[in-house]
Design a protein around this motif. Structure first.
Motif, mmCIF file in Angstrom:
data_model
loop_
_atom_site.group_PDB
_atom_site.id
_atom_site.type_symbol
_atom_site.label_atom_id
_atom_site.label_comp_id
_atom_site.label_asym_id
_atom_site.label_seq_id
_atom_site.Cartn_x
_atom_site.Cartn_y
_atom_site.Cartn_z
ATOM 1 N N ALA A 1 -3.960 4.272 -12.321
ATOM 2 C CA ALA A 1 -4.946 2.817 -11.835
ATOM 3 C C ALA A 1 -4.063 2.194 -11.113
ATOM 4 C CB ALA A 1 -5.725 2.360 -12.880
ATOM 5 N N PHE A 2 -4.707 1.383 -10.272
ATOM 6 C CA PHE A 2 -3.766 0.396 -9.161
ATOM 7 C C PHE A 2 -4.301 -1.074 -9.207
ATOM 8 C CE2 PHE A 2 -3.870 4.598 -7.591
ATOM 9 C CZ PHE A 2 -2.451 5.041 -7.537
ATOM 10 N N ALA A 3 -3.252 -1.827 -8.950
ATOM 11 C CA ALA A 3 -3.551 -3.259 -8.849
ATOM 12 C C ALA A 3 -2.687 -3.915 -7.917
ATOM 13 C CB ALA A 3 -3.422 -4.033 -10.058
ATOM 14 N N ARG A 4 -3.567 -4.712 -6.671
ATOM 15 C CA ARG A 4 -2.542 -5.290 -5.777
ATOM 16 C C ARG A 4 -1.686 -6.265 -5.957
ATOM 17 N NH1 ARG A 4 -7.564 -5.539 -1.429
ATOM 18 N NH2 ARG A 4 -8.495 -6.381 -3.511
ATOM 19 N N ASN A 5 -2.049 -7.032 -7.047
ATOM 20 C CA ASN A 5 -1.490 -8.355 -7.326
ATOM 21 C C ASN A 5 -1.874 -8.721 -8.844
ATOM 22 O OD1 ASN A 5 -4.089 -9.588 -7.659
ATOM 23 N ND2 ASN A 5 -4.188 -9.545 -5.245
ATOM 24 N N GLY A 6 -1.144 -9.865 -9.298
ATOM 25 C CA GLY A 6 -1.214 -10.107 -10.719
ATOM 26 C C GLY A 6 -2.737 -10.516 -11.020
ATOM 27 N N ALA A 7 -3.510 -10.913 -10.137
ATOM 28 C CA ALA A 7 -4.866 -11.295 -10.802
ATOM 29 C C ALA A 7 -5.644 -9.966 -11.087
ATOM 30 C CB ALA A 7 -5.501 -12.129 -9.705
ATOM 31 N N GLU A 8 -5.469 -9.169 -10.170
ATOM 32 C CA GLU A 8 -6.034 -7.804 -10.233
ATOM 33 C C GLU A 8 -5.617 -7.145 -11.605
ATOM 34 O OE1 GLU A 8 -6.138 -5.203 -7.019
ATOM 35 O OE2 GLU A 8 -7.242 -6.571 -5.577
ATOM 36 N N ALA A 9 -4.089 -7.225 -11.798
ATOM 37 C CA ALA A 9 -3.690 -6.363 -12.972
ATOM 38 C C ALA A 9 -4.151 -6.914 -14.112
ATOM 39 C CB ALA A 9 -2.180 -6.645 -12.718
ATOM 40 N N PRO B 1 0.778 -1.242 -0.053
ATOM 41 C CA PRO B 1 0.129 -0.083 0.060
ATOM 42 C C PRO B 1 0.955 1.428 -0.017
ATOM 43 C CG PRO B 1 -0.696 -1.775 1.732
ATOM 44 C CD PRO B 1 0.454 -2.168 1.090
ATOM 45 N N LEU B 2 1.918 1.135 0.542
ATOM 46 C CA LEU B 2 2.808 2.389 0.743
ATOM 47 C C LEU B 2 3.358 2.742 -0.591
ATOM 48 C CD1 LEU B 2 4.541 4.516 2.065
ATOM 49 C CD2 LEU B 2 6.302 2.920 2.729
ATOM 50 N N MET B 3 4.021 1.380 -1.212
ATOM 51 C CA MET B 3 4.535 1.944 -2.364
ATOM 52 C C MET B 3 3.476 2.362 -3.627
ATOM 53 S SD MET B 3 7.252 1.941 -4.449
ATOM 54 C CE MET B 3 8.360 1.174 -3.767
ATOM 55 N N ARG B 4 2.333 1.779 -3.538
ATOM 56 C CA ARG B 4 1.141 2.481 -4.508
ATOM 57 C C ARG B 4 0.812 3.708 -4.427
ATOM 58 N NH1 ARG B 4 -1.383 -2.501 -2.864
ATOM 59 N NH2 ARG B 4 -2.915 -1.614 -1.792
ATOM 60 N N ARG B 5 0.807 4.241 -2.818
ATOM 61 C CA ARG B 5 0.530 5.691 -2.777
ATOM 62 C C ARG B 5 1.662 6.488 -3.194
ATOM 63 N NH1 ARG B 5 1.873 8.988 1.173
ATOM 64 N NH2 ARG B 5 3.098 7.568 2.496
ATOM 65 N N LEU B 6 3.090 5.891 -2.898
ATOM 66 C CA LEU B 6 4.122 6.805 -3.414
ATOM 67 C C LEU B 6 4.041 7.067 -4.859
ATOM 68 C CD1 LEU B 6 6.992 5.142 -1.003
ATOM 69 C CD2 LEU B 6 5.784 7.801 -0.694
ATOM 70 N N LEU B 7 4.045 5.970 -5.438
ATOM 71 C CA LEU B 7 3.876 5.919 -7.245
ATOM 72 C C LEU B 7 2.661 6.815 -7.376
ATOM 73 C CD1 LEU B 7 5.325 2.512 -8.100
ATOM 74 C CD2 LEU B 7 6.364 4.495 -7.708
#
Length: 363
Positions: free
Chosen positions: A30-38, A11-17
């Motif tokens: 847009a964001f994805a937390r894992n490969g399946a969401e991607a 979550p920290l890296m997603r926020r920073l990026l």
């Protein structure tokens, strides 16, 4: 607007990026937390470019990248750790079709975003306009996939060819081939070095923009694919025919004419040059110790203009220069600048550059 998909389980890296790219003003993130969401996002709202973490639970970044390139090929910049394993993963990602890789900083990432952020933005911008290689055939990708599971079939080894002990650059008409590349460079180097014979009478020196932890594994990989002996330059090294020398990442490589012969030396990265290892600085040093007619310069895929001014001077002084064609470059930045400056003696598709090098050396 550039549609960017950030894939990271942190979550920290997603926020920073997210903050980093939002501040640029021309990214829709847009964001994805894992490969399946991607993979779901890939089909629901296809992005222009993806940043993809290597280390993720359930489906790691390499497995996700493999699926992306099969289901909906999209430019991907991989984020990999600065470890031996991270370097191996980075090279696997490039084999599977990633446009570029960037080394994730260790420790408190939030404290190092000023260092990590700008090159990432630059790489993502370049990747968004990248041309995915038409040479990324299914067979090549299947070999890369098999290698990750320990089932790789090695390439057919070339017939053994005696390697020359080498010609010193100060003797006779011995000379030097210099290759510069950046984004999309490792697969391009695969193609060029594998086309060169072990008896090539001039040594080859390569500057590939890449972190220092990645260039050693890259040299070892290229050594397995080429009839030339390929090594990373880690100490002062006298150049020999039949060998290719890869500049160490995060530094520059310069050439000096010593009593033992033409020698490659590591030097601290020069802040006057933007990219490292610097193709421009390498070529400038070559022109200071060799006549231009004894140098062949090759500028291949990569963003920016590194090497183009010096190779333009090389051609003006009687040297031979080869630029990779736009159609076969992932990013036609460096070779394109050489062509626009009038410094390209030849413009060749990737699969013909090896032959062009041999013709230039023979001439």
């Amino acid at each position: 607007m550039i549609k960017l998909l950030v894939v990271d389980d942190s979550p920290l890296m997603r926020r920073l990026l997210g903050d980093l790219f939002a501040a640029e003003g021309d990214f829709q993130v847009a964001f994805a937390r894992n490969g399946a969401e991607a993979l779901a996002a890939l089909h629901a709202d296809p992005p222009d470019v993806i940043t993809l973490d290597v280390q993720m639970p359930e489906m790691d970044g390499l497995a996700c990248l493999d699926r992306i390139m099969l289901e909906r090929p999209t430019p991907v910049v991989m984020a990999s750790s600065l470890t031996l394993q991270g370097a191996a993963e980075a090279l696997s990602a490039l084999e599977l079709g990633a446009v570029d890789v960037i080394a994730k900083p260790s420790g408190a990432v939030s404290l190092r975003m000023d260092e990590f952020g700008p090159p990432l933005v630059e790489k993502v911008r370049a990747a968004a306009g990248a041309r995915l290689s038409t040479a990324r055939r299914l067979g090549e990708r299947m070999r890369a996939r098999a290698a990750r599971t320990g089932l790789a079939q090695t390439r057919t080894a070339p017939a053994p060819t005696p390697r020359l002990r080498g010609l010193r650059a100060g003797a006779g008409e011995a000379g030097l081939v210099i290759i510069g590349c950046s984004t999309g460079g490792p697969p391009a180097l695969d193609a060029v070095l594998s086309a060169l014979p072990a008896h090539l009478p001039w040594p080859v020196v390569i500057a590939q923009h890449m972190p220092g932890s990645f260039t050693g594994p890259l040299a070892r990989r290229l050594d397995q694919l080429s009839a030339l002996s390929v090594v990373e330059v880690t100490e002062p090294t006298v150049l020999q025919a039949g060998w290719a020398y890869l500049a160490r990442g995060d530094a520059d490589l310069i050439l000096s004419l010593r009593r033992d012969g033409l020698t490659a030396l590591n030097a601290p990265a020069d802040p006057d040059h933007r990219w490292h290892p610097s193709v421009e600085r390498l070529m400038e040093s070559a022109l200071s110790v060799l006549p231009a007619r004894r140098i062949v310069g090759v500028l291949m895929t990569g963003m920016g203009n590194d090497g183009a001014p010096a190779m333009t001077r090389l051609r003006a002084q009687g040297g031979q220069t080869i630029a990779q064609s736009e159609a076969t470059s992932v990013v036609w930045g460096m070779p394109g600048e050489l062509v626009r400056a009038g410094g390209a003696g030849r413009v060749e598709d990737l699969d013909r550059i090896g032959e062009a090098v041999m013709q230039a050396v023979a001439a």
